[in-house]
Design an enzyme around this catalytic site. Structure first.
Site, mmCIF file in Angstrom:
data_model
loop_
_atom_site.group_PDB
_atom_site.id
_atom_site.type_symbol
_atom_site.label_atom_id
_atom_site.label_comp_id
_atom_site.label_asym_id
_atom_site.label_seq_id
_atom_site.Cartn_x
_atom_site.Cartn_y
_atom_site.Cartn_z
ATOM 1 N N ASP A 81 -6.640 59.393 31.829
ATOM 2 C CA ASP A 81 -7.179 58.824 30.586
ATOM 3 C C ASP A 81 -7.365 59.987 29.607
ATOM 4 O O ASP A 81 -7.218 61.157 29.979
ATOM 5 C CB ASP A 81 -8.530 58.137 30.859
ATOM 6 C CG ASP A 81 -9.157 57.553 29.594
ATOM 7 O OD1 ASP A 81 -8.426 56.936 28.796
ATOM 8 O OD2 ASP A 81 -10.371 57.715 29.385
ATOM 9 N N SER A 82 -7.743 59.633 28.384
ATOM 10 C CA SER A 82 -8.018 60.684 27.391
ATOM 11 C C SER A 82 -9.317 61.417 27.700
ATOM 12 O O SER A 82 -9.604 62.436 27.064
ATOM 13 C CB SER A 82 -8.132 60.068 26.003
ATOM 14 O OG SER A 82 -9.274 59.228 25.958
ATOM 15 N N TYR B 105 -7.485 59.379 21.825
ATOM 16 C CA TYR B 105 -6.127 58.852 21.692
ATOM 17 C C TYR B 105 -6.085 57.731 20.635
ATOM 18 O O TYR B 105 -5.054 57.488 20.015
ATOM 19 C CB TYR B 105 -5.649 58.258 23.030
ATOM 20 C CG TYR B 105 -5.258 59.247 24.112
ATOM 21 C CD1 TYR B 105 -5.189 60.618 23.875
ATOM 22 C CD2 TYR B 105 -4.939 58.780 25.388
ATOM 23 C CE1 TYR B 105 -4.822 61.497 24.892
ATOM 24 C CE2 TYR B 105 -4.564 59.649 26.401
ATOM 25 C CZ TYR B 105 -4.506 61.002 26.160
ATOM 26 O OH TYR B 105 -4.134 61.864 27.162
ATOM 27 N N GLY B 106 -7.189 57.042 20.490
ATOM 28 C CA GLY B 106 -7.235 55.814 19.674
ATOM 29 C C GLY B 106 -6.679 55.903 18.263
ATOM 30 O O GLY B 106 -6.000 54.990 17.813
ATOM 31 N N CYS C 255 -6.266 53.685 30.786
ATOM 32 C CA CYS C 255 -6.490 53.846 29.348
ATOM 33 C C CYS C 255 -5.828 52.672 28.637
ATOM 34 O O CYS C 255 -4.599 52.490 28.749
ATOM 35 C CB CYS C 255 -5.864 55.167 28.897
ATOM 36 S SG CYS C 255 -5.901 55.392 27.114
ATOM 37 N N THR D 187 -5.404 52.257 25.464
ATOM 38 C CA THR D 187 -4.579 52.713 24.341
ATOM 39 C C THR D 187 -3.181 53.091 24.832
ATOM 40 O O THR D 187 -2.163 52.667 24.274
ATOM 41 C CB THR D 187 -5.259 53.930 23.669
ATOM 42 O OG1 THR D 187 -6.608 53.586 23.372
ATOM 43 C CG2 THR D 187 -4.538 54.336 22.409
ATOM 44 N N CYS E 270 -10.817 48.983 26.219
ATOM 45 C CA CYS E 270 -10.817 50.453 26.310
ATOM 46 C C CYS E 270 -11.683 50.804 27.506
ATOM 47 O O CYS E 270 -12.802 50.279 27.644
ATOM 48 C CB CYS E 270 -11.384 51.053 25.034
ATOM 49 S SG CYS E 270 -11.766 52.827 25.169
ATOM 50 N N THR E 271 -11.169 51.689 28.347
ATOM 51 C CA THR E 271 -11.859 51.963 29.614
ATOM 52 C C THR E 271 -13.174 52.719 29.422
ATOM 53 O O THR E 271 -14.006 52.744 30.313
ATOM 54 C CB THR E 271 -10.932 52.746 30.560
ATOM 55 O OG1 THR E 271 -10.457 53.914 29.863
ATOM 56 C CG2 THR E 271 -9.750 51.899 30.990
ATOM 57 N N HIS E 272 -13.359 53.325 28.264
ATOM 58 C CA HIS E 272 -14.640 53.996 27.996
ATOM 59 C C HIS E 272 -15.792 52.984 27.873
ATOM 60 O O HIS E 272 -16.948 53.320 28.123
ATOM 61 C CB HIS E 272 -14.587 54.776 26.672
ATOM 62 C CG HIS E 272 -14.000 56.156 26.783
ATOM 63 N ND1 HIS E 272 -12.649 56.386 26.895
ATOM 64 C CD2 HIS E 272 -14.589 57.385 26.782
ATOM 65 C CE1 HIS E 272 -12.436 57.697 26.939
ATOM 66 N NE2 HIS E 272 -13.596 58.324 26.881
HETATM 67 N N1 DGL Z 1 -10.196 55.257 27.263
HETATM 68 C C1 DGL Z 1 -9.279 54.970 26.245
HETATM 69 C C2 DGL Z 1 -8.767 53.573 26.212
HETATM 70 O O1 DGL Z 1 -8.887 52.905 27.227
HETATM 71 C C3 DGL Z 1 -8.986 55.885 25.138
HETATM 72 C C4 DGL Z 1 -10.085 56.190 24.170
HETATM 73 C C5 DGL Z 1 -9.608 57.182 23.141
HETATM 74 O O2 DGL Z 1 -9.223 58.280 23.542
HETATM 75 O O3 DGL Z 1 -9.590 56.831 21.954
HETATM 76 O O4 DGL Z 1 -8.253 53.092 25.258
#
Ligand code: DGL
Length: 268
Positions: free
Chosen positions: A10-11, A42-43, A73, A75, A186-188
């Site tokens: 992931d990012s 990454y978004g 991730c 994204t 988004c996994t965050h």
């Molecule tokens: N965890 C990410 C996702 O699932 C990326 C968040 C990011 O880097 O913007 O989209």
């Protein structure tokens, strides 16, 4: 049986939600986790960059001899569907399994997807869900560009005013709507689930794209007799700040000490 490790990336710390789900479902596996926090977020990135990043991240994990990869991730999963699908090592994103799970939610009330700007802009979550569900169900996409950087900075507590304000601001357009389910695309976002519930209602059904992706990978490994059986401590590679990662990951995973190894920041 295949004792090679599973790679997850992931990012940043977001993909740890997918890693933890995998570790619980498949405790006898070896895991490598790559947090590309040196290039986070990454978004906001353009599609072409995200596709190149997806391949670079998978190549990085492949260099350690992984047997399968989870792009934990949303994204990357939505931007680089083809790259993930065509990768020479079995690789999975969270997009397709999450869409399948959302399309299976009973009822005909509205569904929402919360995700990064790139994921919402691509339409890969919302348009695909509209197609799967048919015209009679409303699908709402909400871009939450501030969530992932805030979470990555370690601010996740529901009592933190910065978290509350950020969540209230992003979700204002959908407050009061009674959704049948909301996908954390988004996994965050799993880290601020409580704050999201505080905003949208305690009983709201939240679905985790990370969990859906982890289940898809588990099913694949089981069906192809590729599960492990020889467990070692996971290895963590971080292209950004290793100590910030360790401080975040260790209490969350509860899987012993987390020692992060420095990874390079790859040029796009
Ligand atoms: N965890 C990410 C996702 O699932 C990326 C968040 C990011 O880097 O913007 O989209």
């Amino acid at each position: 049986m295949d004792t090679r490790p599973i790679g997850v990336y992931d990012s940043g710390v977001g993909g740890l939600t997918g890693l933890r789900a995998l570790m619980r479902m498949l405790p006898d596996e070896n895991y490598l986790y790559f947090s590309d926090s040196g290039r986070m977020p990454y978004g906001p990135r353009p599609l072409g960059d995200l596709r190149r990043i997806a391949v670079q991240d998978m190549d990085y994990l492949a260099s350690f001899g992984v047997k399968a990869i989870l792009a934990a991730c949303g994204t990357i999963s939505s931007a680089a569907k083809e790259e993930i699908g065509a990768y020479p090592i079995p690789a999975f994103g969270v997009l397709t399994p999450a869409l399948d799970a959302m399309a299976a939610v009973p009822g005909d009330g509205p569904l929402a997807v919360l995700a990064t700007a790139a994921s919402i802009r691509s339409g890969e979550f919302t348009e695909a869900l509209r197609k799967k569900c048919g015209m009679c169900r409303e699908i709402v996409g909400v871009s939450c560009p501030e969530f992932a950087p805030l979470i990555e900075s370690g601010r996740i507590r529901r009592s933190d005013p910065a978290v509350q304000e950020c969540v209230q601001r992003a979700l204002k357009p959908v407050r009061g709507i009674k959704f049948d389910a909301i996908l954390l695309g988004c996994t965050h976002y799993g880290f601020i689930e409580d704050a999201i519930r505080d905003c949208l209602g305690e009983d709201v059904k939240l679905m985790s794209a990370a969990d859906c992706g982890a289940r898809a990978l588990r099913d694949y490994l089981a069906a192809h007799e590729l599960t492990g059986g020889e467990r070692h401590a996971p290895r963590y590679f971080v292209s950004g700040d290793t100590s910030a990662f360790e401080a975040f990951a260790e209490p969350y995973l509860q899987a012993g000490p987390v020692h992060a190894e420095q990874a390079p920041i790859m040029e796009i």
